[in-house]
Write an enzyme that holds these catalytic residues in place. Sequence first.
Site, PDB file in Angstrom:
ATOM      1  N   PRO A  87       0.823  -1.215   0.000  1.00 36.55           N
ATOM      2  CA  PRO A  87       0.000   0.000   0.000  1.00 36.55           C
ATOM      3  C   PRO A  87       0.859   1.268   0.000  1.00 36.55           C
ATOM      4  O   PRO A  87       0.385   2.349  -0.330  1.00 36.55           O
ATOM      5  CB  PRO A  87      -0.803  -0.110   1.304  1.00 36.55           C
ATOM      6  CG  PRO A  87      -0.079  -1.090   2.157  1.00 36.55           C
ATOM      7  CD  PRO A  87       0.713  -1.985   1.248  1.00 36.55           C
ATOM      8  N   GLU A 114       1.815  -7.186   8.972  1.00 39.57           N
ATOM      9  CA  GLU A 114       1.679  -5.724   8.937  1.00 39.57           C
ATOM     10  C   GLU A 114       2.525  -5.113   7.834  1.00 39.57           C
ATOM     11  O   GLU A 114       2.429  -3.933   7.548  1.00 39.57           O
ATOM     12  CB  GLU A 114       2.080  -5.125  10.284  1.00 39.57           C
ATOM     13  CG  GLU A 114       1.050  -5.321  11.377  1.00 39.57           C
ATOM     14  CD  GLU A 114      -0.304  -4.692  11.037  1.00 39.57           C
ATOM     15  OE1 GLU A 114      -0.343  -3.489  10.763  1.00 39.57           O
ATOM     16  OE2 GLU A 114      -1.300  -5.438  11.025  1.00 39.57           O
ATOM     17  N   ARG A 152      -4.349  -9.810 -19.497  1.00 33.17           N
ATOM     18  CA  ARG A 152      -5.339  -9.544 -20.549  1.00 33.17           C
ATOM     19  C   ARG A 152      -4.807  -8.591 -21.619  1.00 33.17           C
ATOM     20  O   ARG A 152      -5.396  -8.465 -22.677  1.00 33.17           O
ATOM     21  CB  ARG A 152      -6.677  -9.082 -19.975  1.00 33.17           C
ATOM     22  CG  ARG A 152      -6.687  -7.749 -19.327  1.00 33.17           C
ATOM     23  CD  ARG A 152      -8.015  -7.523 -18.626  1.00 33.17           C
ATOM     24  NE  ARG A 152      -9.130  -7.322 -19.556  1.00 33.17           N
ATOM     25  CZ  ARG A 152      -9.330  -6.212 -20.245  1.00 33.17           C
ATOM     26  NH1 ARG A 152      -8.498  -5.201 -20.143  1.00 33.17           N
ATOM     27  NH2 ARG A 152     -10.368  -6.110 -21.055  1.00 33.17           N
ATOM     28  N   ASP A 167     -11.392  -0.375 -23.886  1.00 28.12           N
ATOM     29  CA  ASP A 167     -11.573  -0.416 -22.434  1.00 28.12           C
ATOM     30  C   ASP A 167     -11.565   0.968 -21.813  1.00 28.12           C
ATOM     31  O   ASP A 167     -10.997   1.896 -22.363  1.00 28.12           O
ATOM     32  CB  ASP A 167     -10.369  -1.109 -21.772  1.00 28.12           C
ATOM     33  CG  ASP A 167     -10.460  -2.607 -21.832  1.00 28.12           C
ATOM     34  OD1 ASP A 167     -11.541  -3.120 -22.100  1.00 28.12           O
ATOM     35  OD2 ASP A 167      -9.417  -3.238 -21.607  1.00 28.12           O
TER      36      ASP A 167
HETATM   37  N1  ADE Z   1      -1.011  -4.890   0.377  1.00 21.62           N
HETATM   38  C1  ADE Z   1      -1.890  -4.441   1.297  1.00 21.62           C
HETATM   39  N2  ADE Z   1      -2.651  -3.462   0.815  1.00 21.62           N
HETATM   40  C2  ADE Z   1      -2.258  -3.271  -0.476  1.00 21.62           C
HETATM   41  C3  ADE Z   1      -2.662  -2.391  -1.514  1.00 21.62           C
HETATM   42  N3  ADE Z   1      -3.634  -1.485  -1.349  1.00 21.62           N
HETATM   43  N4  ADE Z   1      -2.025  -2.472  -2.699  1.00 21.62           N
HETATM   44  C4  ADE Z   1      -1.036  -3.360  -2.868  1.00 21.62           C
HETATM   45  N5  ADE Z   1      -0.609  -4.223  -1.944  1.00 21.62           N
HETATM   46  C5  ADE Z   1      -1.208  -4.179  -0.743  1.00 21.62           C
END
Ligand code: ADE
Length: 238
Positions: A87, A114, A152, A167
């Site tokens: 993230p 985590e 794809r 797309d």
């Molecule tokens: N791992 C945990 N959350 C994530 C996200 N939003 N994008 C990529 N990998 C992740």
Amino acid sequence: MKVEIATLFPDFFSGPLQSSILRRAQQQQLLQVNLHNIRDYTHDKHRTADDRPFGGGPGMLLKPEPVFECVEALQPEPGTPVILASPRAPLFTQRDAIELSAYNRLIFVCGHYEGIDERVQQHLCTHVYSIGSYVLTGGELATLVMLDATVRMIPGVVGKADSVSQDSFMDGLLDCPHYTRPAEYRGWPVPDVLLGGHHAEIERWRHQQKLRATRQWRPDLWQNYPVSPQDEQLLEEE
Ligand code: ADE
């Protein structure tokens, strides 16, 4: 394309890889996916893959050693992308899917707990992506999302080249709405223009719908879209 996935949860992938287009791509030998269990590269008798964060804080982190050893066992050629799902990364976009689809081998690394020791991102991975502004329980779902979007784009995976080039996102706009039979369902009609067979009118309507949807729902995309005078005119129409 050969895809290697390093994960603590290889079973996570079995359903998605055995369904629909990802399954067919493997049957057609356009895609080969190999799953690698990071835990197989631990060395203690409890097969420990996680540890507490230095400096304190909640949760556990994926240790660097099994992740490095798992990926190194795959002997990536120089230039092979080693992709981390996290993230804490730039957003994965259609452009990235197109770029990755040109490689003949990709290695995905899935974090869990985590997070993952920062040295994995710094010294092992070549690419790091987030799939959106929310936190998942692990990198597996994010990897599947990126894999699906990438595969794809490999020529031959999706039936018609047209269905890919039209797309959402391919031209910086969201896609237009689509309808199939019946022409009226529960009193809800399909827009007249689509039934008329006037090709130029249909294209004009579709482009107008794309402009409206993008302006309304995705200001981030709209900001970067070069609106032409014809677009302005389409947007002014009711
Ligand atoms: N791992 C945990 N959350 C994530 C996200 N939003 N994008 C990529 N990998 C992740």
